[in-house]
Scaffold this active site. Structure first.
Site, PDB file in Angstrom:
ATOM      1  N   ASN A  86       0.843  -1.193   0.000  1.00  0.00           N
ATOM      2  CA  ASN A  86       0.000   0.000   0.000  1.00  0.00           C
ATOM      3  C   ASN A  86       0.877   1.242   0.000  1.00  0.00           C
ATOM      4  O   ASN A  86       1.948   1.281   0.624  1.00  0.00           O
ATOM      5  CB  ASN A  86      -1.000   0.007   1.159  1.00  0.00           C
ATOM      6  CG  ASN A  86      -0.411  -0.255   2.514  1.00  0.00           C
ATOM      7  OD1 ASN A  86       0.598  -0.929   2.647  1.00  0.00           O
ATOM      8  ND2 ASN A  86      -1.046   0.275   3.548  1.00  0.00           N
ATOM      9  N   GLU A 103       0.292   5.189   0.664  1.00  0.00           N
ATOM     10  CA  GLU A 103      -0.683   6.187   1.131  1.00  0.00           C
ATOM     11  C   GLU A 103      -0.310   7.585   0.654  1.00  0.00           C
ATOM     12  O   GLU A 103       0.764   7.816   0.090  1.00  0.00           O
ATOM     13  CB  GLU A 103      -0.788   6.116   2.664  1.00  0.00           C
ATOM     14  CG  GLU A 103      -1.327   4.771   3.111  1.00  0.00           C
ATOM     15  CD  GLU A 103      -1.623   4.693   4.587  1.00  0.00           C
ATOM     16  OE1 GLU A 103      -1.154   5.553   5.368  1.00  0.00           O
ATOM     17  OE2 GLU A 103      -2.327   3.738   4.975  1.00  0.00           O
ATOM     18  N   CYS A 133      -3.974   0.628  -2.710  1.00  0.00           N
ATOM     19  CA  CYS A 133      -3.838  -0.598  -1.918  1.00  0.00           C
ATOM     20  C   CYS A 133      -2.766  -1.516  -2.504  1.00  0.00           C
ATOM     21  O   CYS A 133      -2.428  -1.423  -3.694  1.00  0.00           O
ATOM     22  CB  CYS A 133      -5.157  -1.366  -1.897  1.00  0.00           C
ATOM     23  SG  CYS A 133      -6.460  -0.587  -0.959  1.00  0.00           S
ATOM     24  N   GLU A 158      -2.963  -4.647  -3.241  1.00  0.00           N
ATOM     25  CA  GLU A 158      -3.446  -5.523  -4.317  1.00  0.00           C
ATOM     26  C   GLU A 158      -3.437  -4.789  -5.657  1.00  0.00           C
ATOM     27  O   GLU A 158      -3.031  -5.322  -6.691  1.00  0.00           O
ATOM     28  CB  GLU A 158      -4.883  -5.998  -4.026  1.00  0.00           C
ATOM     29  CG  GLU A 158      -5.021  -6.786  -2.742  1.00  0.00           C
ATOM     30  CD  GLU A 158      -5.345  -5.928  -1.531  1.00  0.00           C
ATOM     31  OE1 GLU A 158      -4.770  -4.824  -1.407  1.00  0.00           O
ATOM     32  OE2 GLU A 158      -6.158  -6.358  -0.707  1.00  0.00           O
ATOM     33  N   CYS A 197     -10.306  -4.543  -0.263  1.00  0.00           N
ATOM     34  CA  CYS A 197     -11.375  -3.531  -0.267  1.00  0.00           C
ATOM     35  C   CYS A 197     -12.206  -3.668  -1.547  1.00  0.00           C
ATOM     36  O   CYS A 197     -11.831  -4.373  -2.493  1.00  0.00           O
ATOM     37  CB  CYS A 197     -10.769  -2.127  -0.149  1.00  0.00           C
ATOM     38  SG  CYS A 197     -10.130  -1.476  -1.696  1.00  0.00           S
ATOM     39  N   CYS A 224     -10.436  -2.795  -4.866  1.00  0.00           N
ATOM     40  CA  CYS A 224      -9.514  -3.848  -5.331  1.00  0.00           C
ATOM     41  C   CYS A 224     -10.290  -5.037  -5.890  1.00  0.00           C
ATOM     42  O   CYS A 224      -9.877  -5.649  -6.881  1.00  0.00           O
ATOM     43  CB  CYS A 224      -8.595  -4.286  -4.200  1.00  0.00           C
ATOM     44  SG  CYS A 224      -7.371  -3.035  -3.787  1.00  0.00           S
TER      45      CYS A 224
HETATM   46  N1  THU Z   1      -5.263  -1.541   2.348  1.00  0.00           N
HETATM   47  C1  THU Z   1      -4.698  -2.341   1.414  1.00  0.00           C
HETATM   48  O1  THU Z   1      -3.576  -2.093   0.937  1.00  0.00           O
HETATM   49  N2  THU Z   1      -5.387  -3.424   0.996  1.00  0.00           N
HETATM   50  C2  THU Z   1      -6.615  -3.805   1.477  1.00  0.00           C
HETATM   51  O2  THU Z   1      -7.144  -4.806   1.053  1.00  0.00           O
HETATM   52  C3  THU Z   1      -7.272  -3.005   2.505  1.00  0.00           C
HETATM   53  C4  THU Z   1      -6.573  -1.763   2.916  1.00  0.00           C
HETATM   54  C5  THU Z   1      -4.500  -0.389   2.835  1.00  0.00           C
HETATM   55  C6  THU Z   1      -5.014   0.953   2.405  1.00  0.00           C
HETATM   56  C7  THU Z   1      -4.459   1.844   3.505  1.00  0.00           C
HETATM   57  O3  THU Z   1      -3.131   2.200   3.161  1.00  0.00           O
HETATM   58  C8  THU Z   1      -4.407   0.951   4.730  1.00  0.00           C
HETATM   59  O4  THU Z   1      -4.502  -0.370   4.250  1.00  0.00           O
HETATM   60  C9  THU Z   1      -5.515   1.212   5.730  1.00  0.00           C
HETATM   61  O5  THU Z   1      -6.749   1.225   5.112  1.00  0.00           O
END
Ligand code: THU
Length: 122
Positions: free
Chosen positions: A28, A30, A39, A41, A78, A81
């Site tokens: 991920n 941010e 994310c 994925e 999420c 994704c």
């Molecule tokens: N996140 C992911 O990378 N993948 C997921 O399936 C769910 C959430 C990340 C996004 C953000 O950087 C952190 O997790 C918190 O939501």
């Protein structure tokens, strides 16, 4: 380990296995403007697609808080994704949620039933 997650402190890693045997990883990434966050994925998928990969076997996802020894969670993809997976994968595409020693295995159709996809536009 490479996750850039200064805002949530939640690190996620994904490993995407393509049908030709190659593996693309993602984390991920941010952003101070939260909605720009990508994310793990999607990072893995977009890396793969941008290298010409279009056939995918399965993906493993692991996530947890950034503390060194914190237990991992089952990090369920999420909705965004899942929709990206629906663009590139068959309904039986396997999604492995890794909890360290234990894993939960789902198919894309388990996690995104009644999806809206290319077939709706034909
Ligand atoms: N996140 C992911 O990378 N993948 C997921 O399936 C769910 C959430 C990340 C996004 C953000 O950087 C952190 O997790 C918190 O939501």
């Amino acid at each position: 380990e490479k996750a850039y997650s200064p805002y949530s402190d939640y690190k996620v890693g994904a490993a995407l296995l393509c049908k030709d045997g190659s593996v693309y990883t993602g984390c991920n990434v941010e952003n101070a403007s939260f909605s720009v966050t990508n994310c793990a994925e999607r990072t893995a998928f977009f890396k793969a697609v941008s290298e010409g990969e279009m056939e995918f076997e399965k993906i493993a996802v692991v996530g947890g808080n950034a503390e060194d020894k914190a237990p991992v969670d089952y990090c369920s993809p999420c909705g965004v994704c899942r929709q990206v997976m629906a663009e590139f994968c068959q309904p039986d595409f396997k999604i492995i949620l890794s909890g360290g020693e234990l894993h939960q295995i789902y198919t894309l159709s388990d996690l995104l039933p009644l999806s809206f996809d290319q077939s709706n536009l034909n």
